[in-house]
Design a protein around this motif. Structure first.
Motif, PDB file in Angstrom:
ATOM      1  N   GLN A  39      -9.713 -62.528 -28.996  1.00  0.00           N
ATOM      2  CA  GLN A  39      -8.386 -63.020 -27.563  1.00  0.00           C
ATOM      3  C   GLN A  39      -8.701 -63.426 -26.144  1.00  0.00           C
ATOM      4  O   GLN A  39     -10.189 -63.047 -25.680  1.00  0.00           O
ATOM      5  CB  GLN A  39      -7.725 -61.970 -27.795  1.00  0.00           C
ATOM      6  CG  GLN A  39      -7.337 -61.850 -29.770  1.00  0.00           C
ATOM      7  CD  GLN A  39      -6.395 -62.748 -30.135  1.00  0.00           C
ATOM      8  OE1 GLN A  39      -5.680 -63.371 -29.717  1.00  0.00           O
ATOM      9  NE2 GLN A  39      -7.051 -62.996 -31.360  1.00  0.00           N
ATOM     10  N   PRO A  40      -7.628 -64.279 -25.574  1.00  0.00           N
ATOM     11  CA  PRO A  40      -8.718 -64.511 -23.918  1.00  0.00           C
ATOM     12  C   PRO A  40      -8.173 -62.707 -23.432  1.00  0.00           C
ATOM     13  O   PRO A  40      -8.604 -63.126 -22.425  1.00  0.00           O
ATOM     14  CB  PRO A  40      -6.923 -65.846 -24.416  1.00  0.00           C
ATOM     15  CG  PRO A  40      -6.978 -66.298 -25.562  1.00  0.00           C
ATOM     16  CD  PRO A  40      -7.438 -65.115 -26.435  1.00  0.00           C
ATOM     17  N   CYS A  41      -7.489 -62.294 -23.724  1.00  0.00           N
ATOM     18  CA  CYS A  41      -7.341 -60.694 -22.713  1.00  0.00           C
ATOM     19  C   CYS A  41      -8.833 -60.241 -22.727  1.00  0.00           C
ATOM     20  O   CYS A  41      -9.723 -59.417 -22.305  1.00  0.00           O
ATOM     21  CB  CYS A  41      -6.820 -60.121 -23.477  1.00  0.00           C
ATOM     22  SG  CYS A  41      -5.960 -59.440 -24.753  1.00  0.00           S
ATOM     23  N   GLN A  42      -9.566 -60.380 -24.087  1.00  0.00           N
ATOM     24  CA  GLN A  42     -10.892 -60.298 -24.784  1.00  0.00           C
ATOM     25  C   GLN A  42     -11.909 -60.793 -23.816  1.00  0.00           C
ATOM     26  O   GLN A  42     -13.131 -59.862 -23.503  1.00  0.00           O
ATOM     27  CB  GLN A  42     -11.086 -59.779 -25.810  1.00  0.00           C
ATOM     28  CG  GLN A  42     -10.306 -59.070 -26.803  1.00  0.00           C
ATOM     29  CD  GLN A  42     -10.095 -58.841 -27.852  1.00  0.00           C
ATOM     30  OE1 GLN A  42     -10.891 -59.954 -28.697  1.00  0.00           O
ATOM     31  NE2 GLN A  42     -10.840 -58.174 -28.825  1.00  0.00           N
ATOM     32  N   ARG A  43     -12.152 -61.960 -23.297  1.00  0.00           N
ATOM     33  CA  ARG A  43     -13.471 -62.694 -22.795  1.00  0.00           C
ATOM     34  C   ARG A  43     -13.261 -62.188 -21.423  1.00  0.00           C
ATOM     35  O   ARG A  43     -14.845 -62.009 -21.572  1.00  0.00           O
ATOM     36  CB  ARG A  43     -12.521 -64.154 -22.865  1.00  0.00           C
ATOM     37  CG  ARG A  43     -12.441 -64.656 -24.829  1.00  0.00           C
ATOM     38  CD  ARG A  43     -12.105 -65.933 -24.508  1.00  0.00           C
ATOM     39  NE  ARG A  43     -12.387 -66.110 -25.725  1.00  0.00           N
ATOM     40  CZ  ARG A  43     -12.504 -67.662 -26.503  1.00  0.00           C
ATOM     41  NH1 ARG A  43     -12.754 -68.504 -25.588  1.00  0.00           N
ATOM     42  NH2 ARG A  43     -12.359 -67.781 -27.399  1.00  0.00           N
ATOM     43  N   PRO A  44     -12.691 -61.827 -20.729  1.00  0.00           N
ATOM     44  CA  PRO A  44     -13.512 -61.332 -18.913  1.00  0.00           C
ATOM     45  C   PRO A  44     -13.806 -60.334 -19.686  1.00  0.00           C
ATOM     46  O   PRO A  44     -15.114 -59.985 -18.835  1.00  0.00           O
ATOM     47  CB  PRO A  44     -12.118 -61.254 -18.165  1.00  0.00           C
ATOM     48  CG  PRO A  44     -11.193 -61.958 -18.910  1.00  0.00           C
ATOM     49  CD  PRO A  44     -11.971 -62.057 -20.679  1.00  0.00           C
TER      50      PRO A  44
END
Length: 134
Positions: A39-44
């Protein structure tokens, strides 16, 4: 180099990477096989853990694809698209159930006041509705 190779180069098992990211080990495996994407929030956090940039994460991830187990062939989509009328009706129905359930849990006078506030659209009423704890 793919996600699995980068993970291994840093000495992480799927289990250790999953632990560091707060996800299940099977999730990491599914990312590596291209079954799903983070998910986008997991990528960083993934980028930081793998000591690479967000752009490099994007490059390492295989494009998600639905593959039928054992055949290697794409399987028909199990999920309708977001624009599918049946899916839109289902989402709206779930939204109505959620709102009505929240209102049903409130004392009658509070629910009536919030209903009036929603119809008037005052931000304070929305804040009261979202901040209410039984």
């Amino acid at each position: 180099m793919g996600l699995a190779e980068r993970r291994k180069a840093l000495g992480y098992s799927q289990e250790k990477l999953a632990e560091l990211l707060g996800v299940d080990r099977t999730t990491v495996g599914r990312w590596e096989r291209g079954e799903i994407s983070p998910q986008p929030c997991q990528r960083p956090a993934l980028a930081s853990t793998l000591e690479i940039s967000l752009q490099e994460v994007k490059i390492l991830l295989p494009p998600p694809q639905a593959v039928e187990r054992g055949t290697g062939r794409p399987k028909p989509s199990d999920h309708p698209s977001a624009g599918d009328p049946d899916e839109m009706i289902r989402r709206e129905f779930l939204r109505i159930l959620t709102v009505s359930g929240a209102l049903a849990a409130l004392p009658l006078n509070e629910a009536e006041a919030l209903t009036d506030g929603v119809q008037r659209g005052k931000p304070a009423d929305f804040a009261r509705m979202n901040g209410h704890h039984p």
